[in-house]
Structures are given as structure tokens and as C-alpha cells.
Scaffold this motif. Structure first.
Motif, PDB file in Angstrom:
ATOM      1  N   GLY A   1     -12.039   9.980 -17.488  1.00 17.13           N
ATOM      2  CA  GLY A   1     -12.431  10.773 -16.324  1.00 17.13           C
ATOM      3  C   GLY A   1     -11.377  10.756 -15.244  1.00 17.13           C
ATOM      4  O   GLY A   1     -11.649  11.038 -14.073  1.00 17.13           O
ATOM      5  N   ASP A   2     -10.154  10.434 -15.627  1.00 21.75           N
ATOM      6  CA  ASP A   2      -9.044  10.413 -14.669  1.00 21.75           C
ATOM      7  C   ASP A   2      -8.723  11.832 -14.232  1.00 21.75           C
ATOM      8  O   ASP A   2      -8.865  12.789 -14.990  1.00 21.75           O
ATOM      9  CB  ASP A   2      -7.821   9.767 -15.323  1.00 21.75           C
ATOM     10  N   THR A   3      -8.275  11.966 -12.975  1.00 21.77           N
ATOM     11  CA  THR A   3      -7.906  13.273 -12.441  1.00 21.77           C
ATOM     12  C   THR A   3      -6.624  13.166 -11.632  1.00 21.77           C
ATOM     13  O   THR A   3      -6.199  12.063 -11.257  1.00 21.77           O
ATOM     14  CB  THR A   3      -9.000  13.837 -11.509  1.00 21.77           C
ATOM     15  N   ILE A   4      -6.031  14.312 -11.360  1.00 17.83           N
ATOM     16  CA  ILE A   4      -4.835  14.365 -10.519  1.00 17.83           C
ATOM     17  C   ILE A   4      -5.142  13.813  -9.137  1.00 17.83           C
ATOM     18  O   ILE A   4      -4.326  13.099  -8.537  1.00 17.83           O
ATOM     19  CB  ILE A   4      -4.319  15.817 -10.433  1.00 17.83           C
ATOM     20  N   GLN A   5      -6.349  14.102  -8.637  1.00 15.56           N
ATOM     21  CA  GLN A   5      -6.735  13.612  -7.309  1.00 15.56           C
ATOM     22  C   GLN A   5      -6.834  12.087  -7.286  1.00 15.56           C
ATOM     23  O   GLN A   5      -6.452  11.442  -6.300  1.00 15.56           O
ATOM     24  CB  GLN A   5      -8.074  14.235  -6.887  1.00 15.56           C
ATOM     25  N   ILE A   6      -7.333  11.490  -8.364  1.00 18.05           N
ATOM     26  CA  ILE A   6      -7.437  10.032  -8.431  1.00 18.05           C
ATOM     27  C   ILE A   6      -6.045   9.402  -8.527  1.00 18.05           C
ATOM     28  O   ILE A   6      -5.770   8.370  -7.904  1.00 18.05           O
ATOM     29  CB  ILE A   6      -8.323   9.598  -9.618  1.00 18.05           C
ATOM     30  N   HIS A   7      -5.163  10.034  -9.290  1.00 23.76           N
ATOM     31  CA  HIS A   7      -3.775   9.544  -9.371  1.00 23.76           C
ATOM     32  C   HIS A   7      -3.147   9.545  -7.979  1.00 23.76           C
ATOM     33  O   HIS A   7      -2.515   8.570  -7.555  1.00 23.76           O
ATOM     34  CB  HIS A   7      -2.979  10.435 -10.335  1.00 23.76           C
ATOM     35  N   ALA A   8      -3.331  10.642  -7.249  1.00 19.67           N
ATOM     36  CA  ALA A   8      -2.783  10.735  -5.889  1.00 19.67           C
ATOM     37  C   ALA A   8      -3.410   9.674  -4.985  1.00 19.67           C
ATOM     38  O   ALA A   8      -2.704   9.023  -4.199  1.00 19.67           O
ATOM     39  CB  ALA A   8      -3.019  12.135  -5.320  1.00 19.67           C
ATOM     40  N   HIS A   9      -4.722   9.489  -5.094  1.00 15.80           N
ATOM     41  CA  HIS A   9      -5.399   8.471  -4.284  1.00 15.80           C
ATOM     42  C   HIS A   9      -4.817   7.086  -4.564  1.00 15.80           C
ATOM     43  O   HIS A   9      -4.599   6.281  -3.639  1.00 15.80           O
ATOM     44  CB  HIS A   9      -6.901   8.477  -4.574  1.00 15.80           C
ATOM     45  N   ASP A  10      -4.565   6.786  -5.830  1.00 15.67           N
ATOM     46  CA  ASP A  10      -3.986   5.485  -6.187  1.00 15.67           C
ATOM     47  C   ASP A  10      -2.609   5.306  -5.557  1.00 15.67           C
ATOM     48  O   ASP A  10      -2.251   4.210  -5.108  1.00 15.67           O
ATOM     49  CB  ASP A  10      -3.873   5.351  -7.710  1.00 15.67           C
ATOM     50  N   MET A  11      -1.821   6.394  -5.519  1.00 13.88           N
ATOM     51  CA  MET A  11      -0.497   6.324  -4.898  1.00 13.88           C
ATOM     52  C   MET A  11      -0.610   6.040  -3.404  1.00 13.88           C
ATOM     53  O   MET A  11       0.114   5.199  -2.855  1.00 13.88           O
ATOM     54  CB  MET A  11       0.276   7.621  -5.133  1.00 13.88           C
ATOM     55  N   PHE A  12      -1.528   6.747  -2.740  1.00 13.04           N
ATOM     56  CA  PHE A  12      -1.703   6.548  -1.293  1.00 13.04           C
ATOM     57  C   PHE A  12      -2.204   5.139  -0.981  1.00 13.04           C
ATOM     58  O   PHE A  12      -1.709   4.489  -0.061  1.00 13.04           O
ATOM     59  CB  PHE A  12      -2.679   7.585  -0.726  1.00 13.04           C
ATOM     60  N   GLU A  13      -3.188   4.693  -1.739  1.00 17.86           N
ATOM     61  CA  GLU A  13      -3.770   3.376  -1.461  1.00 17.86           C
ATOM     62  C   GLU A  13      -2.748   2.273  -1.693  1.00 17.86           C
ATOM     63  O   GLU A  13      -2.618   1.352  -0.889  1.00 17.86           O
ATOM     64  CB  GLU A  13      -5.005   3.154  -2.341  1.00 17.86           C
ATOM     65  N   THR A  14      -2.007   2.364  -2.786  1.00 13.62           N
ATOM     66  CA  THR A  14      -0.978   1.366  -3.069  1.00 13.62           C
ATOM     67  C   THR A  14       0.138   1.438  -2.034  1.00 13.62           C
ATOM     68  O   THR A  14       0.688   0.413  -1.631  1.00 13.62           O
ATOM     69  CB  THR A  14      -0.396   1.590  -4.482  1.00 13.62           C
ATOM     70  N   GLY A  15       0.468   2.640  -1.583  1.00 11.62           N
ATOM     71  CA  GLY A  15       1.569   2.847  -0.637  1.00 11.62           C
ATOM     72  C   GLY A  15       1.215   2.646   0.815  1.00 11.62           C
ATOM     73  O   GLY A  15       2.021   2.971   1.697  1.00 11.62           O
ATOM     74  N   GLY A  16       0.019   2.120   1.090  1.00 11.49           N
ATOM     75  CA  GLY A  16      -0.376   1.880   2.474  1.00 11.49           C
ATOM     76  C   GLY A  16      -0.524   3.157   3.282  1.00 11.49           C
ATOM     77  O   GLY A  16      -0.454   3.133   4.504  1.00 11.49           O
ATOM     78  N   TYR A  17      -0.740   4.278   2.585  1.00 13.71           N
ATOM     79  CA  TYR A  17      -0.917   5.593   3.211  1.00 13.71           C
ATOM     80  C   TYR A  17       0.291   5.997   4.069  1.00 13.71           C
ATOM     81  O   TYR A  17       0.156   6.723   5.047  1.00 13.71           O
ATOM     82  CB  TYR A  17      -2.216   5.638   4.022  1.00 13.71           C
ATOM     83  N   LEU A  18       1.473   5.543   3.649  1.00 10.78           N
ATOM     84  CA  LEU A  18       2.711   5.983   4.302  1.00 10.78           C
ATOM     85  C   LEU A  18       3.434   7.044   3.474  1.00 10.78           C
ATOM     86  O   LEU A  18       4.493   7.519   3.868  1.00 10.78           O
ATOM     87  CB  LEU A  18       3.651   4.793   4.533  1.00 10.78           C
ATOM     88  N   ASN A  19       2.852   7.398   2.324  1.00 11.84           N
ATOM     89  CA  ASN A  19       3.488   8.364   1.432  1.00 11.84           C
ATOM     90  C   ASN A  19       3.506   9.758   2.051  1.00 11.84           C
ATOM     91  O   ASN A  19       2.614  10.131   2.802  1.00 11.84           O
ATOM     92  CB  ASN A  19       2.739   8.452   0.099  1.00 11.84           C
ATOM     93  N   ASN A  20       4.522  10.535   1.678  1.00 11.65           N
ATOM     94  CA  ASN A  20       4.579  11.953   2.043  1.00 11.65           C
ATOM     95  C   ASN A  20       3.567  12.705   1.182  1.00 11.65           C
ATOM     96  O   ASN A  20       3.693  12.762  -0.049  1.00 11.65           O
ATOM     97  CB  ASN A  20       5.993  12.490   1.804  1.00 11.65           C
ATOM     98  N   ASN A  21       2.540  13.286   1.819  1.00 10.71           N
ATOM     99  CA  ASN A  21       1.437  13.919   1.097  1.00 10.71           C
ATOM    100  C   ASN A  21       1.926  15.034   0.165  1.00 10.71           C
ATOM    101  O   ASN A  21       1.501  15.135  -0.990  1.00 10.71           O
ATOM    102  CB  ASN A  21       0.422  14.496   2.094  1.00 10.71           C
ATOM    103  N   GLN A  22       2.835  15.860   0.650  1.00  6.31           N
ATOM    104  CA  GLN A  22       3.325  16.994  -0.143  1.00  6.31           C
ATOM    105  C   GLN A  22       4.024  16.527  -1.417  1.00  6.31           C
ATOM    106  O   GLN A  22       3.804  17.073  -2.507  1.00  6.31           O
ATOM    107  CB  GLN A  22       4.267  17.841   0.707  1.00  6.31           C
ATOM    108  N   LEU A  23       4.849  15.484  -1.302  1.00  8.31           N
ATOM    109  CA  LEU A  23       5.572  14.975  -2.463  1.00  8.31           C
ATOM    110  C   LEU A  23       4.633  14.290  -3.451  1.00  8.31           C
ATOM    111  O   LEU A  23       4.786  14.432  -4.671  1.00  8.31           O
ATOM    112  CB  LEU A  23       6.676  14.011  -2.026  1.00  8.31           C
ATOM    113  N   VAL A  24       3.655  13.543  -2.937  1.00  8.97           N
ATOM    114  CA  VAL A  24       2.684  12.887  -3.821  1.00  8.97           C
ATOM    115  C   VAL A  24       1.915  13.928  -4.633  1.00  8.97           C
ATOM    116  O   VAL A  24       1.752  13.794  -5.856  1.00  8.97           O
ATOM    117  CB  VAL A  24       1.705  12.018  -3.003  1.00  8.97           C
ATOM    118  N   GLN A  25       1.441  14.978  -3.972  1.00  2.00           N
ATOM    119  CA  GLN A  25       0.688  16.017  -4.674  1.00  2.00           C
ATOM    120  C   GLN A  25       1.550  16.685  -5.741  1.00  2.00           C
ATOM    121  O   GLN A  25       1.084  16.951  -6.861  1.00  2.00           O
ATOM    122  CB  GLN A  25       0.171  17.065  -3.679  1.00  2.00           C
ATOM    123  N   LYS A  26       2.808  16.945  -5.412  1.00  2.96           N
ATOM    124  CA  LYS A  26       3.720  17.557  -6.381  1.00  2.96           C
ATOM    125  C   LYS A  26       3.911  16.654  -7.605  1.00  2.96           C
ATOM    126  O   LYS A  26       3.861  17.110  -8.753  1.00  2.96           O
ATOM    127  CB  LYS A  26       5.079  17.826  -5.732  1.00  2.96           C
TER     128      LYS A  26
END
Length: 528
Positions: A59-84
Motif C-alpha cells: 500500500g505504499d504511495t508516492i505521497q508516503i515516500h515523500a512524507h518519509d523524506m520530509f520526516e527524516t529530513g526534519g522538514y527542511l527539504n525543498n518540497n518541489q524537489l522531493v515531489q519530483k
């Protein structure tokens, strides 16, 4: 001059550089491409690639992958690049498969591992060799057949710009002091990594750490320099395997971590234990156990594979074979592991097409800042490299001035004479490593950072460095990273200040640095 003129120059022959070249040459066989490289880089050792695969059973999704990146990255990630990165990952995996890279499957489903920080298993791998090694071999053969020129054992020492446009690079031979200019209207920076600014690093010797300074010198904007990934599972003992990295994904297959008393210490930090734990948390927990006197004989902690099924371990055939070759009985013996400097989340500021502020100049792979934020999701370095290489290449294919550039007579820019005393140069490099090891490890404090910054500035002003560009760039890169670490007065992800032990709302931002006209380090916060 014609042998030095190209349509596209790619600096680096790792995963991002090779995929960029392969994607370009697929569409434009008429273009003259050069890959300038000092060696294979670190991509050779990549063991998996993260991507959300269609019809996965979790049940993995692109949105969950992005959420994992943000959470691990302390929400300092560039949103546009993460989504891409997350949206394009599987398409880019399919492109790899079309080029001949095969990932392990069970029936029509991919075999997937769960890496540190991931909510689900989404890491694809090959069976016989690490993914990076497979890609390196297959793509190099493909590119050579298509006429791509590899300029090996060659370091980039300077970017050549004219009127805010890329026009080429200056290089130095790895074996001599010979300098040479190469020209092209498109330059793709794929150099990545700062590992060998440290005495203990997982990176090969060709990653010397000078690249941050090269970008800074030409006025490029840099982000997140303070965030250095420390690999938590580097083997300390037995000696035959010292320096090798253990797969963190095996923590999702029953591998566990223990202190010298054989206690599973990660439960103190995370109720779920080891499976899916972010690397930053593993580093913090392991460092604390060692500080509390519960470290193992060789200064680390134990990696216990006894609960890992043989079928899971054999999926990392390259690692399993190393255990066998060293006569390690993983069902009875425990490995001692510890921290070593690994990847860098900092780098050049780019847009969603991986273009820099300079026309014709792109940055891909680990040369890019802003994607991972304060800490990288396990397995995502390869995803970043793959996606950025392909997306940058697809933007390059829109370029229309190749023919115009070929007709321009470009003057020789190279007027630099390098006079190197190798003994002095080596002493300086060792001093830089010692300073960073003390002040810029997993834990930092203001006093040590200020002392380090002052000494690096003093070294940088020495008369000797007027004549040694490479060593000067190494010192400057170290100074820029220390400066950003000193500016960030909080703890977040891979940046841990003993004097500022908690995250702060006023530091919910990236630090951008650049060079002023009078060569001062300028900086500002970019709110995230």
C-alpha cells in the motif's frame, strides 16, 4: 582546439553522470559528449534504489515516500524537489531496465527491502552485485559504443563561465600538474561527495572534497552544507572487513543492534526497535551507548545477524560473500560496527530541472543541495542520483545552441601554474581531516567549531596555497561547511550541537551561502 570542444561535458562518472549521458545519447546521437572523471566515485558501491513500484503489496504511495523524506529530513527539504524525486523514481527505474539493468523479482513482483526511515519496503536491488556496480558496467559499455568520450584520471579544478553562461571547465591530471581546458555550452556537475575531508570515510580516494569550493568560487548558491551523513554500520571488527558498510536494510529483515552487554539499546529511543529506524537516530543512540561506557572493544556496537533468514542475507550476495570469505559465521558471531563520514546532503541550489542560476550549467546527484534536508532517507542517494541525472538530461535535450557554440572560437582560459610541494600539501590535508574529525563529527559545539574555523582561515591565507589550487579548494570547502555548522544554533537530523541540543522554530530553514564580490561568505535563511 577542436579536440577540446564538446556539446556536453559531464563532470563525474557516478550514477547521476552516467544516466545523464545515457539519456542524452538515446535521443541525440549527433552530440559530442565528454565525461571527465577522477575515478568511479561512490556510486559503484550503491546497493539499492528506492522507488514506489506499481501494485506493491504494502500500500505504499508516492505521497508516503515523500512524507518519509520530509520526516527524516526534519522538514527542511525543498518540497518541489522531493515531489519530483518521488514522482519520477519508478519511471526512471523503467528507463534503467530498458538499458539492461535487471532488478530482483519474485514472479511479476519486485523483491523489495525496507531501508532506514522508510514506512514500507520500497528498495529495489540486484542479486549478484550491488546496483551501482551493475549500472556502472552496463552504462559505460553502452556509452563507449555510442562514442561518448571518457576523460579519465582527471580532476575538475574550475568552472569556466562567460557572461553568466557555462562555457567549459579547467582540469588537472591526477598523475601530474598538467592543466587543460575543455569547452561546451552545457556542463553537468555530477562530482558529488566530500567524504575524504574526514580521516575515516566510506568514500573512495577520488572524492577529495574540493567541489564545494569550486562551486562557491564561481558564485553558485549553496544549501545545507552542515548536514553530513554519518554511516552508522561501518565494520570495525573483524579486521579483514574493517571499513566495509553493512546493509542497513537488513535491520528490516531481523538484524538487531546491541551494546557490549548485548542489550538492544535502540528500544530506549524507539518503541519499534531497529526496523525502519532513521540513520540519524541510529547514530545518536549508538554514540550515546559508547559515551555511557557501553561501547564494544573496538569503539562501536554489535550488529547481530543471527535472526536474519539465510534467504534474506543471500539477497545481498556481495555482502554475504564477504562474510564467507572472512570465515565469519553470522549465525554465531557478531560484527562490531561504528560511525564513519558518508554522504553529504549539502550542495548547489537548483530548480526542478536541476538547473543552476548559470545558463547551461546543471547539478545532479550528490552535487545538489536541498533534497534531503537535515538527514537522508536510507536508499535515497541512489534515487536522487538516478532521477536528477535523467531529468537534467531531458532538459538539456531542449538546448538549441549546440551548433552556434561549435562555431565560436573560444580562447584558452588556462593561465594557472600549479607549483606543488607534495609533502606540504599532504600535511595540510591531514590537518584539515584532523580538525574536522574533532569539530565536525556527529556531535558539535561552538568552541570547537570556532577554533576550527579560525585555523582553517589561517591555513587558507598561507602563501603556499597561492600555488596549490587543489589543496586550497579542499581547505575552503572545509571552511564553508564549518561556517554553516557554526551558524545553525540547534540540533536537527545529522547536525547535533551539544550547546543547542533541541530543534528550534527559528531554524526551520535552510542556510544558503554564496560568495560576495569581495570574496566574503554571505548567507541567509530560506524558510521551509
Amino acid at each position: 582546439m577542436e579536440e577540446n570542444n564538446f556539446d556536453v561535458i559531464i563532470i563525474g562518472s557516478g550514477l547521476s553522470g552516467l544516466t545523464a549521458a545515457a539519456r542524452i545519447i538515446d535521443e541525440r546521437t549527433d552530440l559530442k559528449i565528454a565525461i571527465v572523471n577522477a575515478g568511479n566515485g561512490a556510486s559503484y558501491f550503491i546497493d539499492a534504489i528506492n522507488a514506489v513500484t506499481p501494485k506493491n503489496t504494502f500500500g505504499d504511495t508516492i505521497q508516503i515516500h515523500a512524507h518519509d523524506m520530509f520526516e527524516t529530513g526534519g522538514y527542511l527539504n525543498n518540497n518541489q524537489l522531493v515531489q519530483k524525486i518521488c514522482q519520477e523514481a519508478y519511471r526512471c527505474v523503467e528507463i534503467l531496465e530498458n538499458w539492461g539493468i535487471s532488478f530482483k523479482k519474485e514472479g511479476n513482483q519486485y523483491s523489495l527491502h525496507r531501508t532506514s526511515g522508510s514506512s514500507f519496503a520500497r528498495s529495489l536491488f540486484t542479486l549478484s552485485t550491488p546496483v551501482g556496480k551493475s549500472i556502472n558496467f552496463v552504462l559505460k559499455e553502452k556509452l563507449k559504443e555510442r562514442g561518448v568520450q571518457f576523460i579519465n584520471n582527471t580532476l575538475c579544478t574550475k568552472l569556466l563561465l562567460s557572461e553568466e553562461k557555462a562555457i567549459g571547465i579547467t582540469t588537472q591530471s591526477s598523475f601530474s600538474d598538467d592543466f587543460r581546458d575543455f569547452f561546451a555550452p552545457v556542463v553537468v556537475i555530477a562530482w558529488g561527495g566530500i567524504g575524504n575531508l574526514y580521516p575515516n570515510s566510506t568514500y573512495p580516494s577520488d572524492v577529495n572534497g574540493s567541489s564545494i569550493a569550486i562551486a562557491f568560487n564561481e558564485g553558485l548558491e549553496l544549501l545545507d552544507l552542515e548536514f553530513i551523513e554519518f554511516e552508522p554500520l561501518v565494520i570495525l571488527w573483524p579486521s579483514e572487513l574493517k571499513g566495509h558498510i553493512c546493509p542497513t536494510a537488513l535491520l528490516g529483515d531481523g538484524g538487531v543492534l546491541r551494546n557490549k552487554n548485548f542489550e538492544r539499546f535502540l528500544f530506549k529511543w524507539r518503541k519499534e526497535g531497529e526496523s525502519g529506524a532513521p540513520k540519524a537516530l541510529i547514530n545518536k543512540a549508538g554514540s550515546q551507548e559508547i559515551a555511557n561506557g557501553k561501547g564494544t572493544l573496538h569503539g562501536g556496537f554489535y550488529y547481530d545477524f543471527r535472526g536474519v533468514p539465510l534467504t534474506a542475507l543471500e539477497q545481498y550476495k556481495w555482502f554475504f560473500e564477504k562474510l564467507e570469505k572472512a570465515n565469519i559465521n553470522y549465525q554465531q558471531e557478531l560484527l562490531e560496527v561504528g560511525l564513519a563520514a558518508h554522504s553529504h546532503s549539502g550542495g548547489i541550489k537548483v530548480n526542478k530541472y536541476f538547473q543552476t542560476k548559470v545558463k547551461g550549467l546543471y547539478a545532479v546527484g550528490e552535487a545538489v543541495g536541498g533534497i534531503h534536508g537535515a538527514c537522508r532517507l536510507g536508499g535515497n542517494s541512489s534515487t536522487q542520483a538516478l532521477v536528477s541525472g535523467i531529468l537534467a538530461a531531458e532538459k538539456v535535450l531542449e538546448c538549441e545552441n549546440f551548433k552556434i557554440f561549435r562555431d565560436i572560437k573560444v580562447k584558452n582560459f588556462n593561465n594557472f601554474q600549479n607549483i606543488i610541494d607534495k609533502d606540504i600539501s599532504q600535511k595540510i590535508k591531514l590537518r584539515v581531516q584532523s580538525l574536522l574529525n574533532k569539530s565536525l563529527g556527529f556531535y558539535r559545539n561552538k568552541k570547537d567549531l570556532e577554533t576550527c574555523k579560525e585555523e582553517l582561515a589561517s591555513i587558507l591565507s598561507s602563501d603556499y596555497l597561492l600555488n596549490d589550487l587543489l589543496t586550497k579548494n579542499i581547505v575552503l570547502s572545509a571552511l564553508l561547511i564549518v561556517n554553516s555548522a557554526l551558524l545553525r544554533e540547534e540540533s536537527r537530523g545529522n547536525h547535533n550541537r551539544l550547546d543547542f541540543p533541541y530543534p528550534r522554530k527559528d531554524w526551520q530553514c535552510s542556510i544558503k551561502v554564496w560568495r560576495s564580490l569581495d570574496n566574503e561568505i554571505m548567507w541567509e535563511k530560506i524558510k521551509r
